[in-house]
Design a protein around this motif. Sequence first.
Motif, PDB file in Angstrom:
ATOM      1  N   MET A  42       0.849  -1.201   0.000  1.00  0.00           N
ATOM      2  CA  MET A  42       0.000   0.000   0.000  1.00  0.00           C
ATOM      3  C   MET A  42       0.882   1.248   0.000  1.00  0.00           C
ATOM      4  SD  MET A  42      -2.854   1.179   2.818  1.00  0.00           S
ATOM      5  CE  MET A  42      -3.878  -0.233   2.447  1.00  0.00           C
ATOM      6  N   GLU A  43       0.509   2.213  -0.809  1.00  0.00           N
ATOM      7  CA  GLU A  43       1.303   3.427  -0.918  1.00  0.00           C
ATOM      8  C   GLU A  43       1.230   4.222   0.379  1.00  0.00           C
ATOM      9  OE1 GLU A  43       1.581   7.429  -3.730  1.00  0.00           O
ATOM     10  OE2 GLU A  43       0.125   5.830  -4.147  1.00  0.00           O
ATOM     11  N   ARG A  44       2.383   4.694   0.834  1.00  0.00           N
ATOM     12  CA  ARG A  44       2.449   5.457   2.066  1.00  0.00           C
ATOM     13  C   ARG A  44       1.791   6.823   1.893  1.00  0.00           C
ATOM     14  NH1 ARG A  44       5.603   9.461   4.014  1.00  0.00           N
ATOM     15  NH2 ARG A  44       6.856   9.481   2.104  1.00  0.00           N
ATOM     16  N   SER A  45       1.008   7.242   2.899  1.00  0.00           N
ATOM     17  CA  SER A  45       0.383   8.566   2.858  1.00  0.00           C
ATOM     18  C   SER A  45       1.444   9.630   3.098  1.00  0.00           C
ATOM     19  CB  SER A  45      -0.698   8.687   3.936  1.00  0.00           C
ATOM     20  OG  SER A  45      -1.764   7.803   3.669  1.00  0.00           O
ATOM     21  N   PRO A  46       1.378  10.733   2.378  1.00  0.00           N
ATOM     22  CA  PRO A  46       2.368  11.792   2.593  1.00  0.00           C
ATOM     23  C   PRO A  46       2.185  12.468   3.944  1.00  0.00           C
ATOM     24  CG  PRO A  46       0.666  12.534   1.085  1.00  0.00           C
ATOM     25  CD  PRO A  46       0.409  11.071   1.332  1.00  0.00           C
ATOM     26  N   ARG A  91      -7.316  11.588  -1.801  1.00  0.00           N
ATOM     27  CA  ARG A  91      -8.034  10.306  -1.798  1.00  0.00           C
ATOM     28  C   ARG A  91      -7.401   9.315  -0.821  1.00  0.00           C
ATOM     29  NH1 ARG A  91      -7.799  11.961  -7.330  1.00  0.00           N
ATOM     30  NH2 ARG A  91      -9.908  12.400  -8.138  1.00  0.00           N
ATOM     31  N   SER A  92      -6.509   9.799   0.023  1.00  0.00           N
ATOM     32  CA  SER A  92      -5.807   8.943   0.969  1.00  0.00           C
ATOM     33  C   SER A  92      -6.765   8.365   2.007  1.00  0.00           C
ATOM     34  CB  SER A  92      -4.704   9.751   1.671  1.00  0.00           C
ATOM     35  OG  SER A  92      -4.156   9.029   2.742  1.00  0.00           O
ATOM     36  N   GLU A  93      -6.415   7.185   2.498  1.00  0.00           N
ATOM     37  CA  GLU A  93      -7.202   6.579   3.577  1.00  0.00           C
ATOM     38  C   GLU A  93      -6.958   7.294   4.903  1.00  0.00           C
ATOM     39  OE1 GLU A  93      -9.461   4.171   3.351  1.00  0.00           O
ATOM     40  OE2 GLU A  93      -9.187   4.233   1.179  1.00  0.00           O
ATOM     41  N   ASP A  94      -5.845   8.014   4.976  1.00  0.00           N
ATOM     42  CA  ASP A  94      -5.547   8.779   6.189  1.00  0.00           C
ATOM     43  C   ASP A  94      -6.417  10.039   6.180  1.00  0.00           C
ATOM     44  OD1 ASP A  94      -4.391  10.698   7.998  1.00  0.00           O
ATOM     45  OD2 ASP A  94      -2.587   9.455   8.067  1.00  0.00           O
ATOM     46  N   HIS A  95      -7.350  10.091   7.106  1.00  0.00           N
ATOM     47  CA  HIS A  95      -8.345  11.164   7.116  1.00  0.00           C
ATOM     48  C   HIS A  95      -7.697  12.540   7.207  1.00  0.00           C
ATOM     49  CE1 HIS A  95     -11.466  13.707   9.198  1.00  0.00           C
ATOM     50  NE2 HIS A  95     -12.182  13.229   8.208  1.00  0.00           N
ATOM     51  N   ASP A  96      -6.725  12.720   8.127  1.00  0.00           N
ATOM     52  CA  ASP A  96      -6.097  14.026   8.305  1.00  0.00           C
ATOM     53  C   ASP A  96      -5.334  14.453   7.059  1.00  0.00           C
ATOM     54  OD1 ASP A  96      -7.117  14.277  10.835  1.00  0.00           O
ATOM     55  OD2 ASP A  96      -5.314  13.546  11.841  1.00  0.00           O
TER      56      ASP A  96
END
Length: 647
Positions: A1-5, A27-32
Amino acid sequence: MERSPTIPELVRMRMAGDVAGLCRAARSEDHDVALHAMQLLGGCEGRPEAVEALLDCLRRRDQRHGMRWQAAQALGRLRERRAVPELLRLLAEGEDRDGRAQLYKPACDALIAIGGPEAVRGLVGLCGELAAGRGHWTVRVLDALARLRAPEAVGPLLVALWEYLPERAERVVRTLGAIGDPRAASALLVLAHSPASGVRLRRAAVAALHALPEANWPPAHQWPSAAQLLQVPQRDPDPETARLATALLARTEDGRDHLWDTLRAASGAPPHAVAAVCAHLAEEPGRYAVPEPGERHDLLRHHLRDAPVPSVRRAAARALFAYAGAAAGEALLEALGDAPLSDSVADLVAQSPDPPLRELLDLLTDADRAVAQRRGAARALGAVGHTSAVPALLAVLADEETPTDLRTDAVDALGALRHPEAAAPLAALAQDEERPGTRRARAVRALGRIGDPQTLPVVLACADSPHEAVRARAVAALGGFPVARAAQALKALVTPDADPELARAAVRALGRIGAPALPVLVELAELADAVPEDLAADLVAALAARPEAEALTALGRLAASPSAERAAADALSARGTPDCAAPLASFLHSDVHPFTREAAVRGLLRIGTDEAHEHVLAHCIAATHLYGWQVEALDVIAEARGVRRGP
């Protein structure tokens, strides 16, 4: 899975114009991360891919409302017209248990920012649902229509108005007033005239009428006329309603005739309604000009002399002064004897283009005149500024048979005239402990206004007086002596255990002294941690008024004080010179309130140098959360650096 910036990476993407990277992050899964990416996309004007990413988020009903909130805000910042249908759909869907009600604000704010015919038509189309009264939804829609000033909304709003009566019509009326369309005037006149409307609704209706352009007045309401309908609200129990109705009546000749009738039959009107007519006469005397104004002058003189309520007499004095000009002189001089009015009338007399100096001197020195009239004459002579009155005032001060109140007013007048000849007798009075403390305190204040260096020892001694009023006046008066000796005396009063009010008065006096007080102000900056916040704010204000480099250094030092940090940041930000960059930057790397950091960032942006921008960038890159003002700052810097905003 691609790391969120990370946030630093998002900031660098924004500054590099990497819109594609921000779209992926949105579109990241990381909400913040997704929230911050959408915030930053709101500054990427002219990039279709940014708009598509934001619209995609806004359309997704399964999306958390925080994400849709940010998407709506960002689309509003972009002023993207393609978002209008989605924003309107969001409003039309109504509330649900997932929190869509919380999205009304960003949706309406975005529609206001975007504007245009489609947004207006969509909001107007929602007017039919206003009477359903869906709480915050109704408020937001009406506020949006008011801010867009959409004339298309007038018809639907008038329909909604009658369904809202009487309990909830006030907000609809305010919206009609903000739009300012004459077609609403008839309904507003009826509401303003009707006792059934209630105080708040009548006031809102008159205020809305008052907002109509005067070019469209009177409205096309054939019978009864606007002037007839406004006679009731002009006598409304609510003073603000009466004031606004008076201003409306003054727009037409028929209305002005009614206002004069109100003065002629004042016994049938509330006192505040009569005072409102006089106040408007004073504000716009040119509206009431007639070839033969003698009868009207007499009417105003009558109210000045005989009105039973002081507020009406006071308003009549102002009206007579503005409307009658020189013809008001004798009546105003007589009104100096009306104790509740004396000070106000004295100030009017002093404002005359050709003040009656001889008459005032005669009143002052005539022992057979009423004390109130002589006191008014003393005040007027002081305000006029003619130093030829000094001998007469000194004579009153020296006369032991003169009433105490009159002698006190003579002290004030001598201080206002600032004549050195008055310094010695005032100093003698200030030192005379047998005299009443109040008069001695007024003498000390007068010495501060005159600022004669020979009286400084007297004022310094009074600063140690056991009499509280004398001591307080002396501390303030020291600000009138621009010398180091006065500054050092004031410094001694600013200690952690000093009386807070005296300490604040001392700091304010130091600010008035100017350059000779700068060394003391710089020293006091070291004590900021030990003084209350309001005193620290006064210290910041005194330093901020000084252009010297030492003052800037002291302001930077105050940045480290919790009691002064916000005031120091605001002062440095307002100063906005390149040498403020370093002290402002210090706020960005310390544990201060976000409001303080925001003030510092805005100050750095105002400076606008590369150095200032680098400080802001470093701060944003180090942030763990991006506030709206940080996002705006990045947009400003990107614009300044020519970061590509289009394809």
